[in-house]
Design a protein around this motif. Structure first.
Motif, mmCIF file in Angstrom:
data_model
loop_
_atom_site.group_PDB
_atom_site.id
_atom_site.type_symbol
_atom_site.label_atom_id
_atom_site.label_comp_id
_atom_site.label_asym_id
_atom_site.label_seq_id
_atom_site.Cartn_x
_atom_site.Cartn_y
_atom_site.Cartn_z
ATOM 1 N N LYS A 296 4.016 -4.345 -0.752
ATOM 2 C CA LYS A 296 2.691 -3.617 -0.839
ATOM 3 C C LYS A 296 2.008 -3.983 0.742
ATOM 4 C CE LYS A 296 1.918 -2.744 -5.540
ATOM 5 N NZ LYS A 296 1.093 -2.995 -6.465
ATOM 6 N N ARG A 314 -6.256 2.482 2.912
ATOM 7 C CA ARG A 314 -6.246 2.838 1.685
ATOM 8 C C ARG A 314 -5.433 1.832 0.802
ATOM 9 N NH1 ARG A 314 -3.248 7.795 1.356
ATOM 10 N NH2 ARG A 314 -1.372 6.355 0.965
ATOM 11 N N ASP A 315 -3.966 1.888 1.202
ATOM 12 C CA ASP A 315 -3.141 0.974 0.375
ATOM 13 C C ASP A 315 -3.432 -0.522 0.495
ATOM 14 O OD1 ASP A 315 -2.344 3.605 -0.292
ATOM 15 O OD2 ASP A 315 -0.230 3.258 0.838
ATOM 16 N N GLY A 317 -6.233 -1.816 1.387
ATOM 17 C CA GLY A 317 -7.614 -2.124 0.873
ATOM 18 C C GLY A 317 -7.668 -2.288 -0.829
ATOM 19 N N ALA A 318 -6.748 -1.501 -1.340
ATOM 20 C CA ALA A 318 -6.324 -1.404 -2.881
ATOM 21 C C ALA A 318 -5.568 -2.690 -3.479
ATOM 22 C CB ALA A 318 -5.877 -0.136 -3.096
#
Length: 401
Positions: A296, A314-315, A317-318
């Motif tokens: 990730k 988006r990815d 930060g998640a």
């Protein structure tokens, strides 16, 4: 607001010294004029690929633009780390003829235990603890391995440990911005790994070499080396080789992204994800971290390389960072995330990511050129009277004029 000690003015100085216009430099670097102008003005932090392209176009070393090594304004802890560099250079010059008479080696078990500590501190980006031990340990292990009968088990074990310490030396030199010393350390890793006759250590040495090639913009060579490493690892049984294969695929995904090869990038990421899913957890393989969360992290990193900043934010930060993730890797993720948030206009989020990186690995964060570029851009775009943010800028060596 003008910012001292940042990359924009250095690019401008190098460009004007060569009598190049903005358009001329942009053409040489194969970048847009507006992008180069924003970098010079401090309105946009440059990507690593842009820095490499600009350095090549200007015919200067990358460090000429980044200003590394950052040793001009360091505190006591930083000074102690930089002070070890001359001793490391001397020891590395004497790698085939170590000054054994000055320092006879300890027992093998004692040296092996210290190497494990060095590896642990390297993964934690704890350079202040690691640096002072390296010259002595390199000398001891060189003496031990070279004095053992050639091809004996003692020699192979000694060289295996020596390769690991040279890897730590490479990491230290690279993170501090001594790229010439880093390159020499990589050569020593390959030399010692070969004499260890350990296929995983040999694979690791080439994995590290390919990473350096990618940082210097030699993307085709890096991808070729990594494919060769992958082919070799597929023939080795065991979890160590499987985890190292996953890490190697992630490294090739970065090189492919930088080379503008999205299909190859996606194929590498997808295969690494399959391996990560089979393993099911974060782990250390041939002293290299790999696992599902690493995949990730690399998806976000390659999104930045391909200018897909919204996906990176988006990815990235998640992502919930696993507690077992080495600080060297997790702090790098937040440094990348801060860069992406600067580009997308999320300044509070960028500062939050920078603070998280600092909390995880202070010296790594302080010495990272991407941090300086992000902070310089943020300070350039924001109010001059926010003392907390100005203090962060002073901490990394970026100050408004």
């Amino acid at each position: 607001m003008r910012i001292d000690n940042s990359i924009g003015p250095r690019i401008t100085d190098a460009r004007t010294a060569r009598h190049l216009t903005l358009q001329g430099l942009a053409d040489r670097a194969k970048l847009s004029r507006s992008y180069v102008q924003k970098i010079e003005r401090g309105e946009r932090p440059p990507s690593q690929q842009a820095i490499v392209a600009l350095a090549r176009a200007l015919r200067v070393d990358v460090t000429r633009l980044t200003g590394q090594p950052y040793d001009e304004d360091t505190g006591p802890e930083d000074q102690a780390v930089h002070a070890v560099i001359p001793a490391i250079r001397r020891v590395m010059l004497c790698y085939r003829t170590p000054e054994a008479s000055l320092l006879p080696p300890r027992e093998f078990e004692e040296m092996a235990a210290q190497v494990e500590v060095v590896n642990r501190h390297r993964r934690a980006a704890d350079y202040a603890t690691t640096a002072p031990t390296l010259p002595v340990l390199l000398t001891e292990l060189s003496t031990y391995a070279l004095s053992a009968p050639p091809d004996s088990m003692a020699a192979r074990e000694g060289f295996a440990l020596l390769a690991q310490v040279y890897r730590a030396t490479n990491s230290l030199a690279h993170k501090l911005g001594y790229y010439d010393l880093s390159a020499s350390a990589l050569e020593r890793v390959a030399w010692a790994a070969g004499l260890s006759q350990d296929p995983l250590l040999v694979a690791t040495s080439r994995y590290l070499l390919a990473g350096a090639m990618t940082r210097e913009g030699a993307y085709a060579a890096a991808r070729q080396v990594l494919r060769e490493v992958e082919d070799g690892l597929r023939e080795v049984n065991g979890t160590e080789a499987t985890g190292m294969l996953g890490a190697t695929l992630l490294k090739r995904a970065v090189a492919a992204a930088a080379a503008g090869l999205p299909s190859e990038m996606d194929a590498c990421l997808d295969e690494a994800a399959e391996i990560g899913a089979r393993i099911g957890h974060e782990g250390i393989y041939s002293d290299t971290p790999f696992g599902p969360a690493q995949v990730k992290i690399y998806r976000a990193s390659t999104a930045i390389i391909t200018d897909d900043y919204d996906t990176a934010v988006r990815d990235g930060g998640a992502l919930v960072m696993p507690a077992e993730m080495p600080a060297e890797r997790s702090s790098h993720h937040y440094i990348d995330l801060a860069h992406a948030r600067v580009v997308t206009g999320d300044r509070p989020g960028a500062w939050a990511a920078l603070r998280e990186a600092r909390k995880l690995a202070p010296l790594h964060t302080r010495k990272h050129p991407r941090v300086r570029d992000s902070v310089a851009t943020l300070l350039r775009l924001e109010r001059a009277d926010d003392q907390t943010r100005l203090g962060f800028g002073r901490w990394v060596g970026v100050t408004p004029l």
